[in-house]
Design an enzyme around this catalytic site. Structure first.
Site, PDB file in Angstrom:
ATOM      1  N   HIS A  10     -23.112  22.409 -26.009  1.00 32.48           N
ATOM      2  CA  HIS A  10     -24.270  22.343 -26.920  1.00 32.48           C
ATOM      3  C   HIS A  10     -25.537  21.815 -26.232  1.00 32.48           C
ATOM      4  O   HIS A  10     -26.605  22.416 -26.335  1.00 32.48           O
ATOM      5  CB  HIS A  10     -23.934  21.500 -28.141  1.00 32.48           C
ATOM      6  CG  HIS A  10     -22.794  22.064 -28.911  1.00 32.48           C
ATOM      7  ND1 HIS A  10     -22.765  23.377 -29.295  1.00 32.48           N
ATOM      8  CD2 HIS A  10     -21.632  21.528 -29.324  1.00 32.48           C
ATOM      9  CE1 HIS A  10     -21.636  23.612 -29.930  1.00 32.48           C
ATOM     10  NE2 HIS A  10     -20.932  22.511 -29.957  1.00 32.48           N
ATOM     11  N   CYS A  42     -16.415  22.042 -33.778  1.00 27.48           N
ATOM     12  CA  CYS A  42     -16.330  21.683 -35.193  1.00 27.48           C
ATOM     13  C   CYS A  42     -15.566  22.738 -35.986  1.00 27.48           C
ATOM     14  O   CYS A  42     -15.113  22.478 -37.092  1.00 27.48           O
ATOM     15  CB  CYS A  42     -17.724  21.496 -35.776  1.00 27.48           C
ATOM     16  SG  CYS A  42     -18.794  22.871 -35.398  1.00 27.48           S
TER      17      CYS A  42
HETATM   18  C1  LIG Z   1     -12.523  19.077 -32.722  1.00 31.22           C
HETATM   19  C2  LIG Z   1     -13.958  18.629 -32.727  1.00 31.22           C
HETATM   20  C3  LIG Z   1     -14.709  18.726 -33.885  1.00 31.22           C
HETATM   21  C4  LIG Z   1     -16.040  18.307 -33.891  1.00 31.22           C
HETATM   22  N1  LIG Z   1     -16.776  18.405 -35.047  1.00 31.22           N
HETATM   23  C5  LIG Z   1     -18.072  18.061 -35.045  1.00 31.22           C
HETATM   24  C6  LIG Z   1     -18.864  18.211 -36.220  1.00 31.22           C
HETATM   25  O1  LIG Z   1     -18.394  18.686 -37.261  1.00 31.22           O
HETATM   26  N2  LIG Z   1     -20.159  17.827 -36.160  1.00 31.22           N
HETATM   27  C7  LIG Z   1     -20.723  17.313 -35.015  1.00 31.22           C
HETATM   28  O2  LIG Z   1     -21.919  16.993 -35.025  1.00 31.22           O
HETATM   29  N3  LIG Z   1     -19.992  17.164 -33.892  1.00 31.22           N
HETATM   30  C8  LIG Z   1     -18.693  17.519 -33.876  1.00 31.22           C
HETATM   31  N4  LIG Z   1     -17.953  17.375 -32.736  1.00 31.22           N
HETATM   32  C9  LIG Z   1     -18.589  16.801 -31.534  1.00 31.22           C
HETATM   33  C10 LIG Z   1     -19.271  17.883 -30.721  1.00 31.22           C
HETATM   34  O3  LIG Z   1     -18.416  18.946 -30.469  1.00 31.22           O
HETATM   35  C11 LIG Z   1     -19.760  17.289 -29.414  1.00 31.22           C
HETATM   36  O4  LIG Z   1     -20.633  16.240 -29.733  1.00 31.22           O
HETATM   37  C12 LIG Z   1     -20.486  18.336 -28.594  1.00 31.22           C
HETATM   38  O5  LIG Z   1     -19.579  19.284 -28.132  1.00 31.22           O
HETATM   39  C13 LIG Z   1     -21.217  17.712 -27.415  1.00 31.22           C
HETATM   40  O6  LIG Z   1     -21.819  18.710 -26.677  1.00 31.22           O
HETATM   41  P1  LIG Z   1     -22.201  18.490 -25.151  1.00 31.22           P
HETATM   42  O7  LIG Z   1     -22.795  19.760 -24.699  1.00 31.22           O
HETATM   43  O8  LIG Z   1     -22.963  17.250 -24.996  1.00 31.22           O
HETATM   44  O9  LIG Z   1     -20.811  18.185 -24.418  1.00 31.22           O
HETATM   45  P2  LIG Z   1     -19.441  18.981 -24.299  1.00 31.22           P
HETATM   46  O10 LIG Z   1     -19.180  19.759 -25.531  1.00 31.22           O
HETATM   47  O11 LIG Z   1     -18.432  17.989 -23.865  1.00 31.22           O
HETATM   48  O12 LIG Z   1     -19.715  20.024 -23.130  1.00 31.22           O
HETATM   49  C14 LIG Z   1     -19.862  19.624 -21.788  1.00 31.22           C
HETATM   50  C15 LIG Z   1     -19.707  20.855 -20.904  1.00 31.22           C
HETATM   51  O13 LIG Z   1     -19.894  20.464 -19.557  1.00 31.22           O
HETATM   52  C16 LIG Z   1     -18.940  21.139 -18.732  1.00 31.22           C
HETATM   53  N5  LIG Z   1     -18.757  20.326 -17.535  1.00 31.22           N
HETATM   54  C17 LIG Z   1     -18.463  19.009 -17.470  1.00 31.22           C
HETATM   55  N6  LIG Z   1     -18.395  18.589 -16.190  1.00 31.22           N
HETATM   56  C18 LIG Z   1     -18.663  19.662 -15.422  1.00 31.22           C
HETATM   57  C19 LIG Z   1     -18.727  19.858 -14.017  1.00 31.22           C
HETATM   58  N7  LIG Z   1     -18.524  18.860 -13.155  1.00 31.22           N
HETATM   59  N8  LIG Z   1     -19.018  21.095 -13.568  1.00 31.22           N
HETATM   60  C20 LIG Z   1     -19.228  22.119 -14.434  1.00 31.22           C
HETATM   61  N9  LIG Z   1     -19.165  21.998 -15.779  1.00 31.22           N
HETATM   62  C21 LIG Z   1     -18.895  20.777 -16.252  1.00 31.22           C
HETATM   63  C22 LIG Z   1     -17.704  21.208 -19.624  1.00 31.22           C
HETATM   64  O14 LIG Z   1     -16.820  22.219 -19.198  1.00 31.22           O
HETATM   65  C23 LIG Z   1     -18.324  21.492 -20.994  1.00 31.22           C
HETATM   66  O15 LIG Z   1     -18.461  22.848 -21.250  1.00 31.22           O
HETATM   67  C24 LIG Z   1     -16.612  17.777 -32.712  1.00 31.22           C
HETATM   68  C25 LIG Z   1     -15.859  17.685 -31.537  1.00 31.22           C
HETATM   69  C26 LIG Z   1     -14.542  18.103 -31.542  1.00 31.22           C
HETATM   70  C27 LIG Z   1     -13.751  18.008 -30.268  1.00 31.22           C
END
Ligand SMILES: Cc1cc2nc3c(=O)[nH]c(=O)nc-3n(C[C@H](O)[C@H](O)[C@H](O)COP(=O)(O)OP(=O)(O)OC[C@H]3O[C@@H](n4cnc5c(N)ncnc54)[C@H](O)[C@@H]3O)c2cc1C
Length: 442
Positions: A10, A42
């Site tokens: 995200h 989610c």
């Molecule tokens: C089951 C579940 C339900 C959820 N429901 C909700 C909800 O209803 N509402 C809500 O607001 N939030 C919800 N969340 C939380 C939400 O999904 C997370 O807050 C969100 O995914 C965060 O996004 P992000 O991009 O910061 O991190 P992440 O989703 O953790 O993505 C990080 C990305 O970085 C990549 N990455 C990491 N390190 C490396 C590397 N060294 N090299 C290359 N790629 C790398 C990973 O592969 C990943 O794709 C939920 C989470 C889960 C697990």
């Protein structure tokens, strides 16, 4: 300008889509170790429960979309190390198993979080699963087909949603948590009591106030979960006990909280020049206390990713912080919360007062109406609103978004009494529930 983004769910997707629009002449590269982007975790419980049939709907962007925007989109590429001072990184192409170096002028870290896995006996047995990404959700669905006894460890939002999905698919489900209440971070006891009743009525076994001490197995597969107070048959276990920031690559290079969450300022700048971070890998300012906290939510991630892009070249837009506003549906009940609960306020040593309103949400002359319970938490001395929770069979969860705005803008409980809200019998009563909370406050 050479921009490198690490991670593309995200926060990463938001940063890239915005940067591509704002800086058409920049060279943007994204490294993502998976082969999908923008997965909506989610939706996992809805997918597992069979409500979402086509998983394509769980993605809102694609590598193709980024490529069409001119972004150098490196899927199945794992960033192995980053030297922030030298502005260099080492990357592995996971398909070719080849390593190479790259450089950046500006780095956006959106490497997210990973589920916490306790180091306890038996954790490596088969059928003990995590629930974070698309691959996990497919494995859960596959393994659940043959499972009768499913144990979910962790009674936060994710655990509860999975419990409901499994129960509705006819499984025997046990929910274990060290805390003596479900959703204890988000809701006070009067609310969790109702939600627990719902789960029990649907034959979900609650093992609350119990800590998992080990897993037992048969032929390599998990067969039992042992806690400090009991043991539970299990042919599938899902661990949902929380998340830790995925920031090991940056340890000792940028400032972090003790749990590894990167500290960013209002513009998403880390402690090192030209290095920005956003999403689950970061701490955020929690407005009820004004302090950095770890609140991994998709809502924070998309906002922070967008802001990282906006502020990359010139500082234009500040983040306003968060209340950790969230919602959940448990069977027929719609529940939402924002900011501090009364119990968390006390834990922090704050002097808080509360007001609870219980009323049918619309006039009794309507053919149907449902009871709503709204609780607002406020600081005793300043009367500043710090948090709120609502539960009803009617969907009144938007009230909590309104109260999130009130917390954001440091409004008092007394001001809430006379804010102008509409009245129409289909939806509410002449005194809106929020007004009533203000009027009834001590
Ligand atoms: C089951 C579940 C339900 C959820 N429901 C909700 C909800 O209803 N509402 C809500 O607001 N939030 C919800 N969340 C939380 C939400 O999904 C997370 O807050 C969100 O995914 C965060 O996004 P992000 O991009 O910061 O991190 P992440 O989703 O953790 O993505 C990080 C990305 O970085 C990549 N990455 C990491 N390190 C490396 C590397 N060294 N090299 C290359 N790629 C790398 C990973 O592969 C990943 O794709 C939920 C989470 C889960 C697990």
């Amino acid at each position: 300008m050479k921009i490198v983004v690490i991670g593309c769910t995200h926060a990463g997707t938001a940063a890239i889509l915005n940067a591509a629009k704002l800086y058409p002449h920049a060279q943007i590269t994204v490294y993502e170790r998976n082969d999908t982007i923008s997965f909506l975790s989610c939706g996992i419980a809805l997918y597992v429960g069979g409500v979402i049939k086509d998983p394509k709907g769980l993605f809102y962007s694609s590598p193709q979309q980024l490529q069409e925007l001119g972004v150098n989109t490196k899927m199945s590429h794992d960033v192995l190390s980053v030297n922030i001072d030298e502005k260099k990184l080492t990357v592995r192409n996971l398909e070719k198993n080849e390593d190479f170096e790259d450089t950046f002028d500006k780095l956006i870290i959106t490497s997210g979080s990973w589920p916490i896995m306790p180091k306890i006996e038996g954790i490596d047995l088969e059928n003990i699963l995590l629930s974070k990404n698309f691959y996990h959700s497919n494995t859960i669905i596959e393994k659940a087909k043959d499972a009768n006894n499913i144990v979910v460890v962790g009674a936060g939002y994710i655990g509860i949603e999975l419990v409901e999905a499994f129960q509705m698919n006819g499984k025997n489900v046990t929910l274990i948590d060290t805390q003596d209440r479900i959703l204890s971070k988000y809701l006070d006891k009067e609310f969790t009591d109702k939600a627990e009743e719902d789960l029990k009525e649907h034959s979900v076994k609650l093992a609350l106030g119990e800590t998992v001490t080990r897993f037992e197995g048969k032929e390599g597969n998990v067969s039992k979960v042992i806690t400090d107070k009991g043991e539970y048959e299990a042919d599938l276990v899902i661990l949902c006990i929380g998340f830790k920031p995925n920031t090991y690559l940056f340890k000792d290079q940028i400032e972090m909280l003790s749990n590894g969450a990167i500290i960013v300022d209002e513009y998403m700048r880390t402690s090192k020049e030209d290095v920005y971070a956003a999403g689950d890998c970061c701490a955020v300012i929690y407005n009820p206390t004004g302090e950095h906290s770890y609140i991994p939510l998709a809502t924070n991630a998309v906002r922070m990713g967008t802001l990282a892009a906006r502020n990359l070249d010139k500082l234009t837009t500040k983040y306003m912080g968060t209340q950790g506003t969230s919602g959940i549906k448990i069977y027929e009940h719609n529940i939402a919360s924002t900011g501090l609960t009364q119990s968390y306020g006390k834990e922090l040593g704050l002097e808080v007062d509360t007001v609870t309103v219980q009323d049918n949400y619309r006039p009794e002359f309507m053919p149907t109406y449902d009871l709503a319970v709204l609780k607002v938490v406020y600081e005793k001395e300043t009367r500043r609103i710090l948090g709120a929770q609502i539960i009803s069979k009617a969907d009144l969860t938007q009230c909590i978004n309104t109260l999130s705005v009130c917390i954001q803008n440091k409004m008092t409980i007394d001001e809430l009494a006379f804010i102008d809200f509409f009245f129409q019998p289909h939806f509410n009563k002449p005194w809106n529930l929020l007004n009533l909370a203000g009027l009834n406050a001590k």
